[in-house]
Structures are given as C-alpha cells and as structure tokens.
Design a protein around this motif. Structure first.
Motif, PDB file in Angstrom:
ATOM      1  N   ALA A 136     -10.795   0.329  -1.083  1.00  0.00           N
ATOM      2  CA  ALA A 136     -11.058   1.697  -0.620  1.00  0.00           C
ATOM      3  C   ALA A 136     -10.718   2.701  -1.722  1.00  0.00           C
ATOM      4  O   ALA A 136     -10.202   2.346  -2.776  1.00  0.00           O
ATOM      5  CB  ALA A 136     -10.245   1.985   0.645  1.00  0.00           C
ATOM      6  N   ALA A 137     -11.017   3.972  -1.456  1.00  0.00           N
ATOM      7  CA  ALA A 137     -10.950   5.006  -2.486  1.00  0.00           C
ATOM      8  C   ALA A 137      -9.606   5.074  -3.201  1.00  0.00           C
ATOM      9  O   ALA A 137      -9.547   5.298  -4.416  1.00  0.00           O
ATOM     10  CB  ALA A 137     -11.291   6.363  -1.868  1.00  0.00           C
ATOM     11  N   ASP A 138      -8.508   4.881  -2.493  1.00  0.00           N
ATOM     12  CA  ASP A 138      -7.179   4.996  -3.099  1.00  0.00           C
ATOM     13  C   ASP A 138      -6.970   4.039  -4.265  1.00  0.00           C
ATOM     14  O   ASP A 138      -6.203   4.335  -5.195  1.00  0.00           O
ATOM     15  CB  ASP A 138      -6.085   4.723  -2.053  1.00  0.00           C
ATOM     16  CG  ASP A 138      -5.860   5.911  -1.135  1.00  0.00           C
ATOM     17  OD1 ASP A 138      -6.602   6.902  -1.248  1.00  0.00           O
ATOM     18  OD2 ASP A 138      -4.938   5.844  -0.312  1.00  0.00           O
ATOM     19  N   THR A 139      -7.620   2.895  -4.212  1.00  0.00           N
ATOM     20  CA  THR A 139      -7.364   1.880  -5.232  1.00  0.00           C
ATOM     21  C   THR A 139      -7.828   2.326  -6.622  1.00  0.00           C
ATOM     22  O   THR A 139      -7.413   1.751  -7.621  1.00  0.00           O
ATOM     23  CB  THR A 139      -8.047   0.546  -4.870  1.00  0.00           C
ATOM     24  OG1 THR A 139      -9.458   0.759  -4.707  1.00  0.00           O
ATOM     25  CG2 THR A 139      -7.478  -0.012  -3.581  1.00  0.00           C
ATOM     26  N   GLY A 166      -4.103  -1.205   6.650  1.00  0.00           N
ATOM     27  CA  GLY A 166      -4.351  -2.317   7.561  1.00  0.00           C
ATOM     28  C   GLY A 166      -3.482  -3.514   7.238  1.00  0.00           C
ATOM     29  O   GLY A 166      -2.302  -3.381   6.915  1.00  0.00           O
ATOM     30  N   ASN A 167      -4.060  -4.693   7.314  1.00  0.00           N
ATOM     31  CA  ASN A 167      -3.302  -5.916   7.083  1.00  0.00           C
ATOM     32  C   ASN A 167      -2.848  -6.015   5.628  1.00  0.00           C
ATOM     33  O   ASN A 167      -3.622  -5.764   4.702  1.00  0.00           O
ATOM     34  CB  ASN A 167      -4.135  -7.141   7.433  1.00  0.00           C
ATOM     35  CG  ASN A 167      -4.233  -7.344   8.926  1.00  0.00           C
ATOM     36  OD1 ASN A 167      -3.750  -6.533   9.706  1.00  0.00           O
ATOM     37  ND2 ASN A 167      -4.865  -8.434   9.331  1.00  0.00           N
ATOM     38  N   ASN A 210      -6.713  -1.788   2.103  1.00  0.00           N
ATOM     39  CA  ASN A 210      -6.219  -0.470   1.720  1.00  0.00           C
ATOM     40  C   ASN A 210      -6.476   0.568   2.809  1.00  0.00           C
ATOM     41  O   ASN A 210      -5.773   1.579   2.889  1.00  0.00           O
ATOM     42  CB  ASN A 210      -6.873  -0.023   0.411  1.00  0.00           C
ATOM     43  CG  ASN A 210      -6.293   1.247  -0.142  1.00  0.00           C
ATOM     44  OD1 ASN A 210      -6.865   2.316   0.028  1.00  0.00           O
ATOM     45  ND2 ASN A 210      -5.148   1.138  -0.798  1.00  0.00           N
ATOM     46  N   ARG A 211      -7.460   0.312   3.645  1.00  0.00           N
ATOM     47  CA  ARG A 211      -7.662   1.084   4.863  1.00  0.00           C
ATOM     48  C   ARG A 211      -7.940   0.092   5.995  1.00  0.00           C
ATOM     49  O   ARG A 211      -8.657  -0.890   5.812  1.00  0.00           O
ATOM     50  CB  ARG A 211      -8.840   2.073   4.747  1.00  0.00           C
ATOM     51  CG  ARG A 211      -8.502   3.344   3.991  1.00  0.00           C
ATOM     52  CD  ARG A 211      -7.432   4.153   4.710  1.00  0.00           C
ATOM     53  NE  ARG A 211      -7.080   5.371   3.987  1.00  0.00           N
ATOM     54  CZ  ARG A 211      -6.129   5.451   3.064  1.00  0.00           C
ATOM     55  NH1 ARG A 211      -5.455   4.364   2.711  1.00  0.00           N
ATOM     56  NH2 ARG A 211      -5.845   6.592   2.480  1.00  0.00           N
ATOM     57  N   ASP A 243      -1.458  -1.764  -4.042  1.00  0.00           N
ATOM     58  CA  ASP A 243      -0.439  -0.720  -4.004  1.00  0.00           C
ATOM     59  C   ASP A 243      -0.742   0.275  -2.881  1.00  0.00           C
ATOM     60  O   ASP A 243      -1.786   0.202  -2.225  1.00  0.00           O
ATOM     61  CB  ASP A 243      -0.401   0.015  -5.345  1.00  0.00           C
ATOM     62  CG  ASP A 243       0.968   0.631  -5.634  1.00  0.00           C
ATOM     63  OD1 ASP A 243       1.810   0.680  -4.717  1.00  0.00           O
ATOM     64  OD2 ASP A 243       1.183   1.065  -6.782  1.00  0.00           O
ATOM     65  N   ILE A 244       0.176   1.209  -2.669  1.00  0.00           N
ATOM     66  CA  ILE A 244       0.037   2.219  -1.628  1.00  0.00           C
ATOM     67  C   ILE A 244       0.439   3.582  -2.156  1.00  0.00           C
ATOM     68  O   ILE A 244       1.056   3.697  -3.222  1.00  0.00           O
ATOM     69  CB  ILE A 244       0.936   1.904  -0.407  1.00  0.00           C
ATOM     70  CG1 ILE A 244       2.409   1.803  -0.859  1.00  0.00           C
ATOM     71  CG2 ILE A 244       0.480   0.639   0.304  1.00  0.00           C
ATOM     72  CD1 ILE A 244       3.402   1.823   0.274  1.00  0.00           C
TER      73      ILE A 244
END
Length: 344
Positions: free
Chosen positions: A289-292, A222-223, A115-116, A299-300
């Motif tokens: 990471a925090a977004d999740t 990232g990947n 996610n990052r 997801d993004i």
C-alpha cells in the motif's frame, strides 16, 4: 489468567528452542521454528512458500514448518500458548489481546504484512447494494461469528455516520459465504478482499459492489507477522533471520509472482494457478500500500498505529490501552534497502 497464559507460553516456547537440531545437507545445524498461517493455504501467503521452497529459511539456519490457521484471531492465542513461535495475525485483535492480558506482552508484531487491512463488504447490486456503505441499511450481511472484518465494522459505521446495527448480521461459516451469496440468501458478505476471488469466479464482477473499509477512511493495519515475546527476548537473531528470508521472498513475488504460486501449489496442488495469481494481485495492493513507498515493506507509521490502538480501545470498549511499542517491535526488520519492491 494472564499469569497462567504467560507461564504456559514460557514453558512451551522453550521446548522447540531446545529440541534436537535438524541438519542441513552441508552439516549445519538448523533451528526448528513453527509458523502458523492465518487461514488456509492460497495465493495470499504464497511468498512464505517461495521462501521455504527456495531454501531461504535454510540459508538463515532455520527449519521452518508452515501450518494452516484457524483465523487471524486464533493465530494470536496459538503463539501465546507456545504451540507456535511465529505466525500471521490481525493487529486490531492483538491490541485487544494485549489489553485483556496487561503487563509484559506475550505476543508482538514484528513485520507488517498487510500494510492496510483488506477488509471489504461485498454486496449484490440486484439487492440494492451500491458503492455507498449507506446502501447496506436494512440488508442481511453474512459473516463468521468471530472475524476481523465483522468486528471492525463499527469503525466504518462511525466514519460514515451510520448506526452500528444498521443491517442484520447473518452468522455464516467462512466456507459457506460464497454459497449464501450466490444463492441470494443474503444481500452482502464480509471478506478479506483477496479471499473474495472465489466469489468473483462464481458471480460476474459487474453484479457486485465492493465496499472497501479503507475507502471509508478507516486506516487499519491488517495481518502482521507475529512472534512470541519469549522468542524475541531469547533469540532475536532467529526472528530477524525469519524476517530476512520472508522479506526476500515477498520482494521477489512482487517482481514475479509465478514462482511463488508454483511453490504454494506444491503444498496444495488442487489450487488453480490462474485464480491464485489473481488473488495475489489483490493481496499485493494491500501488502504494498501507499505507505510502503516511504518506509518500505514490513514497517509502520507509529502515529497510524497509535490511532488504530485508540480506535480499537474505544470501539471494543477495552479497559486498558496498550502502548503501541508493546504491540509492534520494529527492531528485527531487515534493512530498509532490502524492503523495497517493484509492483507487478
């Protein structure tokens, strides 16, 4: 060039889908699917081996082959050529690839693994490298010739108000980075943060400064899990099945990484369990990471991706700006309720 690549991908991708089916013990037909990792087998990608070992792919009707990779950039060309249908590859590199091959995308991201981006530069404190990126000025920094962390450096330099040539690159093979760091041939080296576990085993952490790109305000995905656009068009249910099985294993790995590391070691018995558990501990910080917390694993945020596309196009000097929808296809993600996790 784009047409040749597309035709090659079209022809080669159809072959595995038309290949003789594999039969499970219960007599059900399994569809063969070739998946390329971004690099060698280790704790970074342990969930994929848990999914394979516990039969999650077979439960979804898939006979999945997982192969080692040659870098997160190479995964994209492997999939575009049709040799592999899915794999792990870098989002920024996918932006560049799609810009250089405009038109209908040949490869798309379908599940955001990191996610990052875990991009870091690790420096020796005895060489004057601190937690300030400006301390790298005038230093020698080891990196492979073509790798994501090195190529993203100008984005950090811009955020930090530094020249992109503030230090001297020392081109070094991936496998030699630890050695040149330990010997003191260079002052610092680029890494995926979780790849540096091998360095931490040879040098004391207190001897090193870890400079994270994310801390410099560079918010990069990232990947990601990538898929051939042909496969997406012809059999989206197959892609969704692979993602469900993999996501199931990722969630379980967050809850308890030990079985995943054990499954990974079935393929690479020489790897040290303790070291690989430590590696996953670092990987988990970037996968979860925090977004999740807001949108779940895989997801993004579209705005973040659009900003990344803008940055890559500008820094890499690309002539074409791909649409974010051409980069990432979220339509095959597992249900949001299935993509929650508990951190270890």
């Amino acid at each position: 060039m784009q047409r040749r690549l597309f035709l090659a991908a079209n022809a080669a991708t159809l072959l595995p889908l038309a290949a003789p089916a594999v039969f499970a013990q219960g007599g059900a037909k399994l569809t063969p699917l070739k998946f390329t990792l971004d690099f060698r087998i280790n704790g970074q990608t342990a969930p994929f081996f848990l999914a394979h070992s516990k039969g999650y792919y077979r439960d979804e009707g898939l006979d999945v082959t997982i192969d080692t990779g040659a870098g997160s950039v190479a995964s994209i060309t492997r999939i575009a050529s049709g040799v592999y249908q899915m794999g792990l590859g870098d989002i920024s590199s996918l932006v560049e690839f799609n810009a250089q091959n405009p038109g209908t995308p040949m490869v798309q991201a379908v599940y955001q693994y990191y996610n990052r981006a875990p991009f870091v530069i690790i420096g020796r404190k005895d060489r004057g490298v601190t937690n300030d990126f400006k301390s790298l000025a005038g230093k020698k920094v080891a990196a492979a010739a073509v790798e994501s962390t090195r190529r993203a450096w100008p984005m950090v330099a811009r955020k930090q108000g530094m020249r992109s040539d503030a230090f001297q690159w020392q081109t070094t093979d991936f496998s030699a980075r630890d050695n040149v760091m330990v010997r003191g041939d260079v002052d610092a080296a680029t890494y995926f943060h979780d790849s540096a576990i091998s360095l931490f085993a040879r040098m004391k952490p207190e001897e090193l400064s870890v400079l994270k790109y994310a801390d410099a305000g560079v918010n990069l995905y990232g990947n990601a899990i990538l898929a051939s656009s042909n496969l997406i068009a012809q059999n989206p249910k197959l892609v969704a099945a692979f993602l469900r099985a993999t996501n199931r294993a990722i969630v379980e790995t967050f809850a308890n990484p030990v079985p995943s590391i054990a499954a990974m070691r079935q393929r690479e018995p020489i790897l040290d369990e303790k070291m690989e558990l430590e590696r996953w501990g670092v990987t988990a910080q970037y996968v979860g990471a925090a977004d999740t917390r807001s949108h779940g694993l895989g997801d993004i945020k579209k705005l973040t991706l659009e900003q990344q596309v803008d940055e890559v196009v500008d820094v890499f000097g690309l002539k074409v700006k791909p649409a974010s929808d051409a980069i990432f296809n979220t339509s095959m993600l597992p249900l949001r309720s299935e993509r929650t996790f508990l951190k270890t």
